[in-house]
Structures are given as structure tokens and as C-alpha cells.
Design a protein around this motif. Structure first.
Motif, PDB file in Angstrom:
ATOM      1  N   ARG A   1      37.663  10.590  -4.508  1.00 37.38           N
ATOM      2  CA  ARG A   1      36.240  10.360  -4.767  1.00 37.38           C
ATOM      3  C   ARG A   1      36.002   9.719  -6.137  1.00 37.38           C
ATOM      4  N   GLN A   2      36.796  10.122  -7.105  1.00 39.64           N
ATOM      5  CA  GLN A   2      36.721   9.558  -8.451  1.00 39.64           C
ATOM      6  C   GLN A   2      38.076   8.957  -8.816  1.00 39.64           C
ATOM      7  N   ARG A   3      38.048   7.910  -9.635  1.00 40.99           N
ATOM      8  CA  ARG A   3      39.270   7.254 -10.068  1.00 40.99           C
ATOM      9  C   ARG A   3      39.124   6.958 -11.552  1.00 40.99           C
ATOM     10  N   GLU A   4      40.178   7.200 -12.320  1.00 44.42           N
ATOM     11  CA  GLU A   4      40.108   7.005 -13.763  1.00 44.42           C
ATOM     12  C   GLU A   4      41.454   6.505 -14.268  1.00 44.42           C
ATOM     13  N   GLU A   5      41.423   5.659 -15.286  1.00 41.30           N
ATOM     14  CA  GLU A   5      42.645   5.141 -15.916  1.00 41.30           C
ATOM     15  C   GLU A   5      42.760   5.681 -17.331  1.00 41.30           C
ATOM     16  N   ILE A   6      43.936   6.196 -17.654  1.00 39.34           N
ATOM     17  CA  ILE A   6      44.198   6.779 -18.963  1.00 39.34           C
ATOM     18  C   ILE A   6      45.404   6.089 -19.583  1.00 39.34           C
ATOM     19  N   THR A   7      45.306   5.748 -20.849  1.00 42.30           N
ATOM     20  CA  THR A   7      46.432   5.178 -21.579  1.00 42.30           C
ATOM     21  C   THR A   7      47.160   6.287 -22.324  1.00 42.30           C
ATOM     22  N   LEU A   8      48.473   6.373 -22.139  1.00 39.32           N
ATOM     23  CA  LEU A   8      49.323   7.279 -22.902  1.00 39.32           C
ATOM     24  C   LEU A   8      50.151   6.426 -23.856  1.00 39.32           C
ATOM     25  N   ASP A   9      49.945   6.627 -25.154  1.00 38.21           N
ATOM     26  CA  ASP A   9      50.608   5.754 -26.132  1.00 38.21           C
ATOM     27  C   ASP A   9      51.056   6.490 -27.387  1.00 38.21           C
ATOM     28  N   HIS A  10      51.167   7.839 -27.291  1.00 40.75           N
ATOM     29  CA  HIS A  10      51.616   8.595 -28.451  1.00 40.75           C
ATOM     30  C   HIS A  10      52.271   9.889 -27.968  1.00 40.75           C
ATOM     31  N   PRO A  11      53.376  10.311 -28.587  1.00 41.06           N
ATOM     32  CA  PRO A  11      54.089  11.497 -28.083  1.00 41.06           C
ATOM     33  C   PRO A  11      53.303  12.801 -28.215  1.00 41.06           C
ATOM     34  N   THR A  12      52.193  12.820 -28.983  1.00 44.24           N
ATOM     35  CA  THR A  12      51.371  14.033 -29.039  1.00 44.24           C
ATOM     36  C   THR A  12      50.404  14.139 -27.863  1.00 44.24           C
ATOM     37  N   GLN A  13      50.310  13.085 -27.054  1.00 48.84           N
ATOM     38  CA  GLN A  13      49.375  13.062 -25.936  1.00 48.84           C
ATOM     39  C   GLN A  13      50.091  13.378 -24.632  1.00 48.84           C
ATOM     40  N   GLY A  14      49.424  14.105 -23.757  1.00 50.96           N
ATOM     41  CA  GLY A  14      49.973  14.396 -22.439  1.00 50.96           C
ATOM     42  C   GLY A  14      48.880  14.399 -21.398  1.00 50.96           C
ATOM     43  N   LEU A  15      49.268  14.224 -20.164  1.00 54.99           N
ATOM     44  CA  LEU A  15      48.324  14.188 -19.056  1.00 54.99           C
ATOM     45  C   LEU A  15      48.761  15.184 -17.990  1.00 54.99           C
ATOM     46  N   TYR A  16      47.884  16.135 -17.690  1.00 58.09           N
ATOM     47  CA  TYR A  16      48.149  17.125 -16.649  1.00 58.09           C
ATOM     48  C   TYR A  16      47.556  16.631 -15.336  1.00 58.09           C
ATOM     49  N   ILE A  17      48.406  16.583 -14.284  1.00 61.51           N
ATOM     50  CA  ILE A  17      47.968  16.150 -12.951  1.00 61.51           C
ATOM     51  C   ILE A  17      48.225  17.298 -11.981  1.00 61.51           C
ATOM     52  N   PRO A  18      47.169  17.878 -11.401  1.00 57.53           N
ATOM     53  CA  PRO A  18      47.351  18.989 -10.464  1.00 57.53           C
ATOM     54  C   PRO A  18      47.731  18.475  -9.078  1.00 57.53           C
ATOM     55  N   PRO A  19      48.075  19.361  -8.149  1.00 55.95           N
ATOM     56  CA  PRO A  19      48.306  18.937  -6.766  1.00 55.95           C
ATOM     57  C   PRO A  19      47.031  18.299  -6.190  1.00 55.95           C
ATOM     58  N   GLY A  20      47.217  17.435  -5.205  1.00 54.40           N
ATOM     59  CA  GLY A  20      46.078  16.822  -4.542  1.00 54.40           C
ATOM     60  C   GLY A  20      45.438  15.683  -5.286  1.00 54.40           C
ATOM     61  N   VAL A  21      46.136  15.106  -6.257  1.00 56.09           N
ATOM     62  CA  VAL A  21      45.637  13.945  -6.994  1.00 56.09           C
ATOM     63  C   VAL A  21      46.639  12.802  -6.857  1.00 56.09           C
ATOM     64  N   TRP A  22      46.145  11.642  -6.445  1.00 55.41           N
ATOM     65  CA  TRP A  22      46.979  10.441  -6.318  1.00 55.41           C
ATOM     66  C   TRP A  22      47.247   9.889  -7.707  1.00 55.41           C
ATOM     67  N   GLY A  23      48.510   9.598  -8.030  1.00 56.11           N
ATOM     68  CA  GLY A  23      48.873   9.102  -9.345  1.00 56.11           C
ATOM     69  C   GLY A  23      49.619   7.781  -9.288  1.00 56.11           C
ATOM     70  N   ILE A  24      49.306   6.916 -10.225  1.00 54.24           N
ATOM     71  CA  ILE A  24      49.953   5.606 -10.345  1.00 54.24           C
ATOM     72  C   ILE A  24      50.255   5.376 -11.820  1.00 54.24           C
ATOM     73  N   GLN A  25      51.443   4.847 -12.138  1.00 55.83           N
ATOM     74  CA  GLN A  25      51.770   4.451 -13.504  1.00 55.83           C
ATOM     75  C   GLN A  25      52.103   2.962 -13.524  1.00 55.83           C
ATOM     76  N   TYR A  26      51.501   2.243 -14.461  1.00 55.87           N
ATOM     77  CA  TYR A  26      51.776   0.805 -14.578  1.00 55.87           C
ATOM     78  C   TYR A  26      51.495   0.369 -16.012  1.00 55.87           C
ATOM     79  N   LYS A  27      51.556  -0.929 -16.266  1.00 49.58           N
ATOM     80  CA  LYS A  27      51.408  -1.478 -17.629  1.00 49.58           C
ATOM     81  C   LYS A  27      52.406  -0.842 -18.589  1.00 49.58           C
ATOM     82  N   PHE A  28      53.648  -0.723 -18.161  1.00 48.24           N
ATOM     83  CA  PHE A  28      54.696  -0.192 -19.037  1.00 48.24           C
ATOM     84  C   PHE A  28      54.985  -1.182 -20.160  1.00 48.24           C
ATOM     85  N   SER A  29      54.940  -0.734 -21.409  1.00 45.50           N
ATOM     86  CA  SER A  29      55.432  -1.580 -22.488  1.00 45.50           C
ATOM     87  C   SER A  29      56.951  -1.685 -22.373  1.00 45.50           C
TER      88      SER A  29
END
Length: 271
Positions: free
Chosen positions: A210-238
Motif C-alpha cells: 500500500r505504501q512504498r518508500e526509498e531510504i538511503t543507507l550511507d553510514h555505518p551508524t545507520q540501519g534499517l529494520y524490515i519486518p516480515p511481510g514487507v517487499w524489499g529491494i536494494q539498488y544504486k550500489f556505490s
């Protein structure tokens, strides 16, 4: 179905309700077009996709837009809601809701919804305050862990489950990924995940149907928690990106949902 003038359509073909093919469309081979697709003039299918030869047909899922002059290679599948820019050469499958362009096609972003266009790039957090910050996608949270620094260097640490909300049973690293490649493209039924980019940067798309959001991870102090039932995609790898993923469960193929339509069905979302 609407088919414009000067179109050439030959071979095994099916077209969904409300699809529109503008003039000068050339398809010579197996073709499946979903409902409410829009195909601009001059779109062609490369020869050799005839089902009589045993090659797979081109499959265009529901609500796809294909810009003028684009070329589709035999056997490709274009996922629902995808947007293909004019003049794009599609040689590989396109994920649902991807925005692609170029020759060959590369993913430039993802569609927020059929009406809203590209997802805004929100970054890991509007402010780097320590703690969890909720996203618009159900259950997803961005974590900022505390950084400790002195003359000897910097350190970042987190404890399970005090700082990160589950006890991991597995971890894996993803690295040396070409910038044009896309990883993930699945959901889990029971497994929780925590993603952190320990070097470089990546973009993560999270989607609950129902909702879609893009998050940039670019620092080792940052993390992203993804629960079950959420579609995940990773791209734009440096080029130097190293992605570390903690998982709450051991690897189980049955826990993966790899088809987006199946994911929507399990979530009870109709499109």
C-alpha cells in the motif's frame, strides 16, 4: 483494447482489458499484455520470440507504460506498474514499479504509485538523532546508533535485542555489486532483517503493498529494520558498498515470497 494505425501484430498474442497500443507498434512473436497498459508509438519486439520456436513470449503485466521507440528483447517480463522511458532497450526483466531508461535499460528509480510518480529519496533520517524512526511503510524503522569517537578512531555498537529489535541467527554480506544491478526483490513470511551499509552507500525500497518508500543507507551508524511481510529491494550500489544483513531466522527457501503478485495476494491487497 485500442490499437493505433500502422501497427503490425503477428504471432501468439493476448491483450488485457483497457490496454492501449498507439500507432506504429511492431510485435512479431509471442506476446502477453496485461490490463490498462499504455504502449506509445514505435515500440518493437526483437525478432526471435515466436512461441513456435520454443522461445518464451514477452510478458507485460498490468498498468505498464512503455515510451515511444522502445525495443523489447524476446522473453523479457515487465512487472506491473513499471515505467519504460522513450527509446529504452529492454534486454532483461524489469521489476514491478521500476523506472527504467537507457540502452541497455537500467533502473533509475521506483514509482511511488500509479498517480504519484517517483518515490522521494528521504535519506536515512531527517536528523541523525539516536534511536528508531518509523517509516510510512508498516513496521519498517530506520535506526541511528550512537557513535563514539576519540583520537584512536570511531566506534559504533549495537546490542540485540536492546538496540536492534530481534535476536539474529544469521548474517550475510553483499559487496562487489555493479551499480546497475538490483538485489533483494522479495519478502519474507516470518524472518526479520536489519540492514546496515558498513561502507559506501545503497538505496533500499520497502513496500507493504500500500505504501512504498526509498531510504538511503550511507553510514555505518545507520540501519534499517524490515519486518516480515514487507517487499524489499536494494539498488544504486556505490562501487565500494558493503551491505551487512542480520536475519532473525536461518535460511529457509519456503520463507521467501519472490513473486510480487503472490506477495500482494498474501497481503490481501488487490490491484
Amino acid at each position: 483494447m485500442q490499437i493505433g494505425p500502422f501497427s503490425f501484430l503477428d504471432g501468439d498474442m493476448s491483450v488485457g482489458e483497457g490496454a492501449r497500443l498507439c500507432g506504429g507498434v511492431v510485435f512479431d512473436g509471442g506476446l502477453r499484455i496485461g490490463a490498462h497498459c499504455h504502449i506509445e508509438p514505435g515500440v518493437t519486439l526483437t525478432r526471435g520470440a515466436k512461441t513456435s520456436s520454443g522461445a518464451a513470449p514477452v510478458v507485460i503485466e498490468d498498468r505498464v507504460y512503455i515510451g515511444a521507440g522502445s525495443v523489447l528483447s524476446e522473453g523479457v517480463r515487465i512487472g506491473m506498474g513499471a515505467r519504460i522511458a522513450a527509446g529504452t532497450v529492454v534486454t532483461r526483466d524489469v521489476p514491478p514499479y521500476a523506472l527504467v531508461s537507457g540502452n541497455p535499460a537500467v533502473i533509475e528509480g521506483y514509482v511511488q504509485s500509479e498517480a504519484q510518480g517517483p518515490i522521494p529519496e528521504l535519506g536515512a533520517s531527517p536528523q541523525r538523532t539516536v534511536g528508531a524512526h518509523r517509516c510510512s511503510v508498516a513496521g519498517v524503522a530506520i535506526y541511528n546508533l550512537r557513535r563514539h569517537e576519540d583520537l584512536r578512531g570511531a566506534l559504533c555498537a549495537g546490542e540485540f535485542p536492546r538496540d536492534i529489535p530481534f535476536q539474529p541467527k544469521r548474517y550475510f554480506l553483499v559487496f562487489d555489486v555493479p551499480s546497475s544491478e538490483t538485489r533483494g526483490e522479495h519478502a519474507h513470511r516470518v524472518c526479520e532483517q536489519y540492514l546496515t551499509c558498513v561502507n559506501g552507500s545503497i538505496a533500499v525500497v520497502v513496500d507493504d503493498g500500500r505504501q512504498r518508500e526509498e531510504i538511503t543507507l550511507d553510514h555505518p551508524t545507520q540501519g534499517l529494520y524490515i519486518p516480515p511481510g514487507v517487499w524489499g529491494i536494494q539498488y544504486k550500489f556505490s562501487s565500494d558498498a558493503v551491505l551487512l544483513v542480520f536475519a532473525s531466522h536461518e535460511y529457509d527457501p519456503a520463507d521467501y515470497i519472490r513473486n510480487y503478485s503472490e506477495f500482494l495476494a498474501e497481503r490481501g491487497v488487490s490491484r
